[in-house]
Design an enzyme around this catalytic site. Structure first.
Site, PDB file in Angstrom:
ATOM      1  N   ARG A  46      -7.058  12.787   0.811  1.00  0.00           N
ATOM      2  CA  ARG A  46      -6.002  13.374   1.594  1.00  0.00           C
ATOM      3  C   ARG A  46      -4.634  12.985   1.199  1.00  0.00           C
ATOM      4  NH1 ARG A  46      -7.409   9.827   7.016  1.00  0.00           N
ATOM      5  NH2 ARG A  46      -9.358  10.832   6.837  1.00  0.00           N
ATOM      6  N   HIS A  47      -4.492  11.776   0.691  1.00  0.00           N
ATOM      7  CA  HIS A  47      -3.107  11.521   0.117  1.00  0.00           C
ATOM      8  C   HIS A  47      -3.329  11.339  -1.487  1.00  0.00           C
ATOM      9  CE1 HIS A  47      -5.118   7.707   1.222  1.00  0.00           C
ATOM     10  NE2 HIS A  47      -4.815   7.744   2.412  1.00  0.00           N
ATOM     11  N   HIS A  60      -5.556   3.866  -2.026  1.00  0.00           N
ATOM     12  CA  HIS A  60      -7.078   4.232  -1.637  1.00  0.00           C
ATOM     13  C   HIS A  60      -7.395   5.510  -2.183  1.00  0.00           C
ATOM     14  CE1 HIS A  60      -9.588   4.299   2.213  1.00  0.00           C
ATOM     15  NE2 HIS A  60     -10.395   4.633   1.097  1.00  0.00           N
ATOM     16  N   GLU A  73      -8.559   0.674  -3.262  1.00  0.00           N
ATOM     17  CA  GLU A  73      -9.433   0.668  -2.279  1.00  0.00           C
ATOM     18  C   GLU A  73     -10.573   1.798  -2.310  1.00  0.00           C
ATOM     19  OE1 GLU A  73      -7.427   0.745   1.404  1.00  0.00           O
ATOM     20  OE2 GLU A  73      -6.333  -0.920   1.201  1.00  0.00           O
ATOM     21  N   HIS A  84      -4.035  -4.400   7.551  1.00  0.00           N
ATOM     22  CA  HIS A  84      -4.275  -3.377   8.467  1.00  0.00           C
ATOM     23  C   HIS A  84      -3.316  -3.537   9.749  1.00  0.00           C
ATOM     24  CE1 HIS A  84      -6.122   0.464   9.358  1.00  0.00           C
ATOM     25  NE2 HIS A  84      -5.637   0.227  10.520  1.00  0.00           N
ATOM     26  N   GLU A 137     -11.309  -9.235   2.508  1.00  0.00           N
ATOM     27  CA  GLU A 137     -10.048  -8.953   3.351  1.00  0.00           C
ATOM     28  C   GLU A 137     -10.305  -8.792   4.482  1.00  0.00           C
ATOM     29  OE1 GLU A 137      -7.406  -5.876   1.344  1.00  0.00           O
ATOM     30  OE2 GLU A 137      -6.304  -5.584   3.321  1.00  0.00           O
ATOM     31  N   GLY A 140       1.051  -1.466   4.382  1.00  0.00           N
ATOM     32  CA  GLY A 140       1.681  -0.245   3.817  1.00  0.00           C
ATOM     33  C   GLY A 140       2.304   0.508   5.053  1.00  0.00           C
ATOM     34  N   GLN A 141       1.773   0.952   5.931  1.00  0.00           N
ATOM     35  CA  GLN A 141       2.473   1.941   6.847  1.00  0.00           C
ATOM     36  C   GLN A 141       3.885   1.523   7.310  1.00  0.00           C
ATOM     37  OE1 GLN A 141       3.297   2.534  10.463  1.00  0.00           O
ATOM     38  NE2 GLN A 141       3.354   4.613  10.017  1.00  0.00           N
ATOM     39  N   ARG A 183      -9.308   7.978  -1.536  1.00  0.00           N
ATOM     40  CA  ARG A 183     -10.482   8.497  -0.206  1.00  0.00           C
ATOM     41  C   ARG A 183     -11.502   9.589  -0.629  1.00  0.00           C
ATOM     42  NH1 ARG A 183      -9.005   6.588   5.094  1.00  0.00           N
ATOM     43  NH2 ARG A 183     -10.875   7.793   5.595  1.00  0.00           N
ATOM     44  N   ASP A 226      -0.040   4.505  -0.081  1.00  0.00           N
ATOM     45  CA  ASP A 226      -0.681   5.826  -0.076  1.00  0.00           C
ATOM     46  C   ASP A 226       0.210   6.659   0.969  1.00  0.00           C
ATOM     47  OD1 ASP A 226      -3.074   4.737  -1.128  1.00  0.00           O
ATOM     48  OD2 ASP A 226      -4.005   4.348   0.955  1.00  0.00           O
ATOM     49  N   HIS A 227       1.185   5.831   1.680  1.00  0.00           N
ATOM     50  CA  HIS A 227       1.885   6.609   2.611  1.00  0.00           C
ATOM     51  C   HIS A 227       2.820   7.433   1.885  1.00  0.00           C
ATOM     52  CE1 HIS A 227      -0.070   5.492   6.452  1.00  0.00           C
ATOM     53  NE2 HIS A 227      -0.169   4.386   5.712  1.00  0.00           N
ATOM     54  N   ASN A 272       0.805  -1.226  -0.142  1.00  0.00           N
ATOM     55  CA  ASN A 272       0.044  -0.152   0.126  1.00  0.00           C
ATOM     56  C   ASN A 272       0.833   1.160   0.087  1.00  0.00           C
ATOM     57  OD1 ASN A 272      -1.467   2.371   0.920  1.00  0.00           O
ATOM     58  ND2 ASN A 272      -3.121   0.834   1.681  1.00  0.00           N
ATOM     59  N   THR A 325      -8.455   3.612   8.363  1.00  0.00           N
ATOM     60  CA  THR A 325      -9.689   2.661   8.300  1.00  0.00           C
ATOM     61  C   THR A 325      -9.715   2.023   9.678  1.00  0.00           C
ATOM     62  OG1 THR A 325      -9.107   2.482   5.897  1.00  0.00           O
ATOM     63  CG2 THR A 325     -10.947   1.209   6.612  1.00  0.00           C
ATOM     64  N   ARG A 376       3.906  18.546   2.355  1.00  0.00           N
ATOM     65  CA  ARG A 376       4.417  19.964   2.109  1.00  0.00           C
ATOM     66  C   ARG A 376       3.484  20.311   0.839  1.00  0.00           C
ATOM     67  NH1 ARG A 376       9.727  21.889   2.730  1.00  0.00           N
ATOM     68  NH2 ARG A 376       9.984  22.059   4.895  1.00  0.00           N
TER      69      ARG A 376
HETATM   70  N1  PXP Z   1      -5.762  -3.031   3.427  1.00  0.00           N
HETATM   71  C1  PXP Z   1      -6.851  -2.380   3.610  1.00  0.00           C
HETATM   72  C2  PXP Z   1      -8.201  -2.494   2.958  1.00  0.00           C
HETATM   73  C3  PXP Z   1      -6.628  -0.975   4.127  1.00  0.00           C
HETATM   74  O1  PXP Z   1      -7.388   0.164   3.955  1.00  0.00           O
HETATM   75  C4  PXP Z   1      -5.291  -0.405   4.499  1.00  0.00           C
HETATM   76  C5  PXP Z   1      -4.871   0.892   4.844  1.00  0.00           C
HETATM   77  O2  PXP Z   1      -5.651   1.362   5.884  1.00  0.00           O
HETATM   78  C6  PXP Z   1      -4.169  -1.674   4.498  1.00  0.00           C
HETATM   79  C7  PXP Z   1      -4.509  -2.870   4.093  1.00  0.00           C
HETATM   80  C8  PXP Z   1      -3.045  -1.477   4.967  1.00  0.00           C
HETATM   81  O3  PXP Z   1      -2.874  -1.182   6.278  1.00  0.00           O
HETATM   82  P1  PXP Z   1      -1.518  -0.635   6.923  1.00  0.00           P
HETATM   83  O4  PXP Z   1      -1.114   0.587   6.374  1.00  0.00           O
HETATM   84  O5  PXP Z   1      -1.667  -0.419   8.466  1.00  0.00           O
HETATM   85  O6  PXP Z   1      -0.319  -1.651   6.732  1.00  0.00           O
END
Ligand code: PXP
Length: 261
Positions: A48-49, A42, A69, A214, A151, A236-237, A44, A8-9, A6, A100, A17
């Site tokens: 936001r990202h 994602h 997503e 998640h 999921e 992701g994170q 959103r 997004d980050h 993921n 989420t 910035r």
């Molecule tokens: N799966 C889904 C459906 C998500 O919405 C997210 C991000 O919120 C993730 C996986 C990845 O989560 P994380 O960034 O905590 O690894």
């Protein structure tokens, strides 16, 4: 094990910035070279990202399948239908949340909205996954709706794990719900893993394909990756956080090795 990264980050960092650096598009080749199997993003409602043009460019140029997503908001579903990603994962969305926080609410009136969005996107040949809590009721609802994938939200597992095995309780990020004796937390963790396993078994019995995600990280992922019914993890994170220190390719490679052990 399929690993979806993921990204997004990366866009979160860019938005700090509000400029065009770092560009999530640049991650595609690196993630693929590091051995991951899927890109997850994602779009959103509050953008936001990831923005619409990020999603378009990523879907158009990714060497890996893209799992997009999205919420059931009709405007978002229309955009997703136009973008035609490999897969759409329908997730709950709440403007106030940092991330989420739980799986989809499968009760009416939300059930009808999820059902409508699923049919609309399936008719456009987009594979559907539903992000749900690991409960038998949610699995049954996903089957009734006609999703191909479920999921399972592993956030509760990750939170209990962090309260047990990290310094989280000593920080201002401590999770009040899980401020309790270690022996109680250990029992809760065991029960949460059992709940996830039962939901996985139920999903496979219903012919659903199973993903999870998640809050998964380099410490807690092993237990989840060892559940035989789980075919895919979306993370992701923790990967993007590690990449700040080790580089994205190395961070993804390490996770690929862990989830396939
Ligand atoms: N799966 C889904 C459906 C998500 O919405 C997210 C991000 O919120 C993730 C996986 C990845 O989560 P994380 O960034 O905590 O690894």
């Amino acid at each position: 094990m399929i690993l979806g990264v993921n990204i997004d980050h990366i866009a979160v960092l860019r938005e700090a910035r509000a400029i065009n650096d770092p560009d999530p598009l640049q991650a595609l080749g690196i993630v693929a070279r590091a051995g991951a199997d899927q890109i997850t993003i994602h779009l959103r409602e509050d953008r936001r990202h990831i923005h619409d043009d990020d999603a378009k460019k990523i879907i158009d140029s990714s060497p890996l399948p893209v799992n997009l997503e999205c919420s059931v908001n009709p405007d978002i579903i229309e955009i997703v239908a136009g973008l035609k990603p490999h897969r759409a994962t329908i997730v709950p969305e709440n403007r106030q949340e940092v991330t989420t926080e739980g799986g989809l609410d499968i009760n009416e009136p939300n059930f009808s909205n999820i059902d409508k969005a699923t049919h609309y996107l399936k008719a456009r040949e987009i594979e559907i996954s539903l992000f749900i809590d690991p409960t038998v009721e949610a699995v049954r609802a996903a089957k009734t709706i006609g999703a191909t994938w479920v999921e399972f939200h592993t956030g509760r597992y990750a939170n209990i794990y962090a309260m047990l095995y990290s310094n989280l309780p000593k920080t201002h990020h401590s999770i009040e719900e899980f401020e309790m004796e270690r022996s109680k937390l250990q029992k809760l963790l065991y029960r949460e893993v059992e709940r996830i396993k039962r939901a996985c078994e139920e999903a496979v019995e219903f012919g659903l394909k199973v993903a999870a995600g998640h809050g998964l990280n380099y410490q807690n992922v092993k237990t989840i990756a060892a559940i035989p019914q789980i075919e895919e993890l979306n993370i992701g994170q923790s990967i993007i956080a590690r990449s700040v220190f080790t580089g994205l390719e190395s961070a993804v490679r390490e996770m690929v090795a862990l989830v396939n052990r």
